[in-house]
Design a protein around this motif. Sequence first.
Motif, PDB file in Angstrom:
ATOM      1  N   GLY A  74       0.815  -1.216   0.000  1.00 11.69           N
ATOM      2  CA  GLY A  74       0.000   0.000   0.000  1.00 11.69           C
ATOM      3  C   GLY A  74       0.841   1.254   0.000  1.00 11.69           C
ATOM      4  N   LEU A  75       1.986   1.210   0.714  1.00 13.04           N
ATOM      5  CA  LEU A  75       2.876   2.366   0.752  1.00 13.04           C
ATOM      6  C   LEU A  75       3.473   2.648  -0.619  1.00 13.04           C
ATOM      7  N   ALA A  76       3.864   1.594  -1.321  1.00 13.98           N
ATOM      8  CA  ALA A  76       4.415   1.767  -2.674  1.00 13.98           C
ATOM      9  C   ALA A  76       3.376   2.354  -3.617  1.00 13.98           C
ATOM     10  N   ALA A  77       2.144   1.834  -3.522  1.00 15.30           N
ATOM     11  CA  ALA A  77       1.068   2.360  -4.366  1.00 15.30           C
ATOM     12  C   ALA A  77       0.761   3.816  -4.019  1.00 15.30           C
ATOM     13  N   GLY A  78       0.752   4.122  -2.722  1.00 23.38           N
ATOM     14  CA  GLY A  78       0.497   5.490  -2.300  1.00 23.38           C
ATOM     15  C   GLY A  78       1.573   6.457  -2.764  1.00 23.38           C
ATOM     16  N   THR A  79       2.816   5.979  -2.800  1.00 15.21           N
ATOM     17  CA  THR A  79       3.919   6.807  -3.283  1.00 15.21           C
ATOM     18  C   THR A  79       3.706   7.200  -4.738  1.00 15.21           C
ATOM     19  N   LEU A  80       3.323   6.231  -5.547  1.00 14.10           N
ATOM     20  CA  LEU A  80       3.076   6.513  -6.966  1.00 14.10           C
ATOM     21  C   LEU A  80       1.864   7.419  -7.148  1.00 14.10           C
ATOM     22  N   HIS A  81       0.811   7.177  -6.383  1.00 10.87           N
ATOM     23  CA  HIS A  81      -0.385   8.017  -6.474  1.00 10.87           C
ATOM     24  C   HIS A  81      -0.060   9.465  -6.140  1.00 10.87           C
ATOM     25  N   LEU A  82       0.704   9.650  -5.060  1.00  9.81           N
ATOM     26  CA  LEU A  82       1.040  11.007  -4.629  1.00  9.81           C
ATOM     27  C   LEU A  82       1.930  11.706  -5.647  1.00  9.81           C
ATOM     28  N   ALA A  83       2.886  10.971  -6.202  1.00  7.19           N
ATOM     29  CA  ALA A  83       3.788  11.567  -7.195  1.00  7.19           C
ATOM     30  C   ALA A  83       3.006  12.040  -8.424  1.00  7.19           C
ATOM     31  N   ILE A  84       2.088  11.205  -8.899  1.00  9.25           N
ATOM     32  CA  ILE A  84       1.290  11.568 -10.077  1.00  9.25           C
ATOM     33  C   ILE A  84       0.389  12.764  -9.773  1.00  9.25           C
ATOM     34  N   ALA A 123       6.971  16.631  -7.286  1.00  4.24           N
ATOM     35  CA  ALA A 123       6.501  15.244  -7.222  1.00  4.24           C
ATOM     36  C   ALA A 123       7.517  14.342  -6.535  1.00  4.24           C
ATOM     37  N   VAL A 124       8.782  14.530  -6.860  1.00  4.45           N
ATOM     38  CA  VAL A 124       9.839  13.714  -6.250  1.00  4.45           C
ATOM     39  C   VAL A 124       9.950  14.010  -4.758  1.00  4.45           C
ATOM     40  N   ALA A 125       9.954  15.285  -4.392  1.00 12.52           N
ATOM     41  CA  ALA A 125      10.082  15.665  -2.980  1.00 12.52           C
ATOM     42  C   ALA A 125       8.955  15.084  -2.142  1.00 12.52           C
ATOM     43  N   SER A 126       7.737  15.187  -2.636  1.00 15.01           N
ATOM     44  CA  SER A 126       6.586  14.710  -1.886  1.00 15.01           C
ATOM     45  C   SER A 126       6.555  13.186  -1.785  1.00 15.01           C
ATOM     46  N   SER A 127       6.812  12.505  -2.902  1.00 13.60           N
ATOM     47  CA  SER A 127       6.739  11.041  -2.903  1.00 13.60           C
ATOM     48  C   SER A 127       7.875  10.405  -2.107  1.00 13.60           C
ATOM     49  N   VAL A 128       9.065  11.006  -2.154  1.00 12.56           N
ATOM     50  CA  VAL A 128      10.203  10.460  -1.406  1.00 12.56           C
ATOM     51  C   VAL A 128       9.968  10.568   0.102  1.00 12.56           C
ATOM     52  N   THR A 129       9.505  11.729   0.560  1.00 12.16           N
ATOM     53  CA  THR A 129       9.249  11.879   1.991  1.00 12.16           C
ATOM     54  C   THR A 129       8.086  10.985   2.434  1.00 12.16           C
ATOM     55  N   TYR A 130       7.125  10.777   1.566  1.00 10.74           N
ATOM     56  CA  TYR A 130       6.024   9.846   1.868  1.00 10.74           C
ATOM     57  C   TYR A 130       6.573   8.436   2.058  1.00 10.74           C
TER      58      TYR A 130
END
Length: 207
Positions: A74-84, A123-130
Amino acid sequence: MEIVVTQPKIGPQMVQEEKYFDYSSRAIYLRAIVLGGLKGVAYAAFSVMSPILMSVGGVVAIEIKAILLTSFIGLAAGTLHLAIAQYVSVYTQYDILTFQAKRNIRMGRGGKKGPVPSPTLVAVASSVTYLVGGSVLLLAAGFIKKKEWRSSAVMTLASLSLFFVGVIGAALGKAPVARSCARVLLGGWLTICITWGKSKILEHFGL
């Protein structure tokens, strides 16, 4: 005739002007970092605590390995969702600023558009910290063997992580640290409580 060349005196005001830096250019990137960190920590805390809270009395017994596996997926999926989501939304702002500057040039009003954020960097900053915020919490939970301690330990670590996110946002933006930390902590706790409350409502109706 002797010519005397004197150096201009540098007063405190001139020193301040030389050291001046506009931190508002960092605002959108720091917003992305705080958003990603808060959401990642809140997601991980709920993912670990929810099965523990729902299994009070021995009704449900879920192994920590299964919890971590589903949580990391779920964390991996959430990372991609947030980046997009960040990339698409920030690109809207980028387009508006860019094309407004072009319209200003055509109308003779100048083409200055100010700092334009990079959708990719946001997108990178937000997804990486997530991803980092959630992973730290999930990995720590995996080392806690006793289920009775896991809930309190995860919530304590989540609070520390949220506090750290608040410090980063304030330090890099030269904003009040106490206010930033209090805001991120309160927002994180509310997010966890709301998510848990939603799951309890669904559980009550058998969904």
